[in-house]
Design a protein around this motif. Sequence first.
Motif, PDB file in Angstrom:
ATOM      1  N   GLY A  54     -34.527  29.105 -11.097  1.00 32.59           N
ATOM      2  CA  GLY A  54     -33.824  30.016 -10.196  1.00 32.59           C
ATOM      3  C   GLY A  54     -32.624  30.730 -10.913  1.00 32.59           C
ATOM      4  N   MET A  55     -32.372  30.759 -12.374  1.00 32.28           N
ATOM      5  CA  MET A  55     -31.282  31.040 -12.946  1.00 32.28           C
ATOM      6  C   MET A  55     -31.575  32.553 -13.001  1.00 32.28           C
ATOM      7  SD  MET A  55     -28.583  31.232 -14.531  1.00 32.28           S
ATOM      8  CE  MET A  55     -27.512  32.227 -15.778  1.00 32.28           C
TER       9      MET A  55
ATOM     10  N   ILE B 244     -21.508  28.900 -16.254  1.00 33.99           N
ATOM     11  CA  ILE B 244     -22.121  30.285 -16.191  1.00 33.99           C
ATOM     12  C   ILE B 244     -23.702  30.292 -15.528  1.00 33.99           C
ATOM     13  CG2 ILE B 244     -22.734  32.281 -17.411  1.00 33.99           C
ATOM     14  CD1 ILE B 244     -20.655  31.366 -19.465  1.00 33.99           C
ATOM     15  N   ILE B 245     -24.244  29.200 -15.982  1.00 32.01           N
ATOM     16  CA  ILE B 245     -25.417  28.928 -15.362  1.00 32.01           C
ATOM     17  C   ILE B 245     -25.463  28.551 -13.955  1.00 32.01           C
ATOM     18  CG2 ILE B 245     -27.666  27.555 -15.719  1.00 32.01           C
ATOM     19  CD1 ILE B 245     -27.292  29.307 -18.060  1.00 32.01           C
ATOM     20  N   ASN B 248     -24.945  30.771 -11.125  1.00 34.01           N
ATOM     21  CA  ASN B 248     -25.844  31.746 -11.229  1.00 34.01           C
ATOM     22  C   ASN B 248     -27.261  31.605 -10.927  1.00 34.01           C
ATOM     23  OD1 ASN B 248     -24.208  34.625 -11.453  1.00 34.01           O
ATOM     24  ND2 ASN B 248     -23.386  33.014 -13.087  1.00 34.01           N
ATOM     25  N   GLN B 249     -27.480  30.272 -10.278  1.00 34.12           N
ATOM     26  CA  GLN B 249     -28.874  29.664  -9.903  1.00 34.12           C
ATOM     27  C   GLN B 249     -29.146  30.282  -8.335  1.00 34.12           C
ATOM     28  OE1 GLN B 249     -28.241  25.751 -11.918  1.00 34.12           O
ATOM     29  NE2 GLN B 249     -30.435  26.002 -11.859  1.00 34.12           N
TER      30      GLN B 249
END
Lengths: 225, 293
Positions: A54-55, B244-245, B248-249
């Motif tokens: 889902g990134m 950061i990851i 943004n999932q």
Amino acid sequence: MSPSQRDHWVSIGLDEHFSTQSAHPILLDGAERVLWRGEDGGLRLWEDRCPHRGMRLSFGFVRGNQLNCLYHGWRFEPGGACTHIPAHPDLTPPESICAATFKLAHFRGHVLAALAPETVLAPPTEAVSSVWRAVRSIFIERPVQEVRDALRREAGWSLTEIDDAPDFFEVGLDGVRLCLALQPIGGGRSAVHASMDRSDRERRLDAARRLVALRTALRGVKEIA
Amino acid sequence: MQTTDPVALNQWLPCAYAGQVAPGQSLDTMLLGQPIRVIAHDAGDLSAHRLEDGVLGAALPVTEKFELLFTTLGDDPRPLPLIPEFDEDDRRIVNCGGVGVNASPFRIIENFLDMAHFCFVHTDILGAVDQTEVLSYKTEHRADVDEVWATECQFFQPAASKHAATEGAGQMTDYTYRVMSPFSVMLYKTAYGASGRNDAICLFVQPKTETSCIAYPPMALLDAESSNTEMVDFQQTIFLQDRIILENQRPKLLPLTPHAEIPTRADLSSVAFRRWLKASGVAFGLWRPGHHH
């Protein structure tokens, strides 16, 4: 039966603004999309979500004609299929692993997406092609309805609606034509994208200034209770 | 509003790190949707309380362990895990504070378990761009302690790593992962120069809401060389790269529906973790239909 308000093509930006080998997040009426351009110049519009974990793919990087996800480096080719999974370098990824893709269209220098992905409506097209140049995109903390009304009121332009293209307007300026389009972003925000049918620096600057003035004017508008 | 999920409620969860609240001070925070206040009394002892509309309410049970203050909103919480490494005399116990992250607690746990991202997110620290393969490893559910373990994990750690004691070529590093509860996980990692023993690096997550947490990574290390500052900097660098990851999932809440997300063999530990979460009956932090994001 006429199509619903939400079933038409909208501008999501100006073609010239999306450079080769770049990926951009697009918010289309609340839906997260990624718009990316390969080295071949082709533009693709996908769901902004890697099918792995889902990134958001808009954080990814473009190498050649492949979009690479930032999280695990999965690579996707222009059709959306995953071509490489770095954790298993010798594996050919099954065809079922792919990004969700959406249709795109081009019109007067704008890049268009359909608000309803399953739409049967055709996007607006140009009978005679000219080279339309990007003027500006402006982002406004106001919903599309308010911006639409304000465009007529604030910019001092005479707007003509374009047939079969809701929220696309033409402005005639002494033989030069401007094409304005409204994009619903979601969360009470929208964008106005503007292109011009020729390179004319003076008129381009003037148009850009008026769009900025429009945004400033809208900031002063009190919330309607 | 406090969650009604009994599985989430019946856990010991961190609400502050050791030394965070000075005597005579207090800290307002949130746990599972419930506002709480941590008070450091003049004598040095700590207490935690519910806050109801800003008014101090019932005291909550507290316990101090692993450089953290834990509390619980449940009546019968799952016991805290046993981590003997924190009691060994020759270890350095490093308190790395806490870092806020706007993500589901389960996204955070899964990211900790994942090795396939080392080359991309932690380039030249935990992984190298030209050594991306994740070799097969094993996972198991240890029923006696109800924990998920991933063993025989290996990954190539580059020589450039700040945390590698050896110079020259990089080397394969052995990892063992252990999920101790739905909101806590740890790893054991080869300790250089101390064969047979491992560094213990933990992650305890304080879920404030379903999509915002504080992550606390205390460590029990054998490293006698690096300073505390270097350790904490290292831990924070890693964490900020992961954030950061994590933020943004999509969807933000972890989806357990089949085919929502596609695992590969490198994701065995995440698959085991999701299966275990499903079996536990937990609902908090998981995606459900009709939930925006």
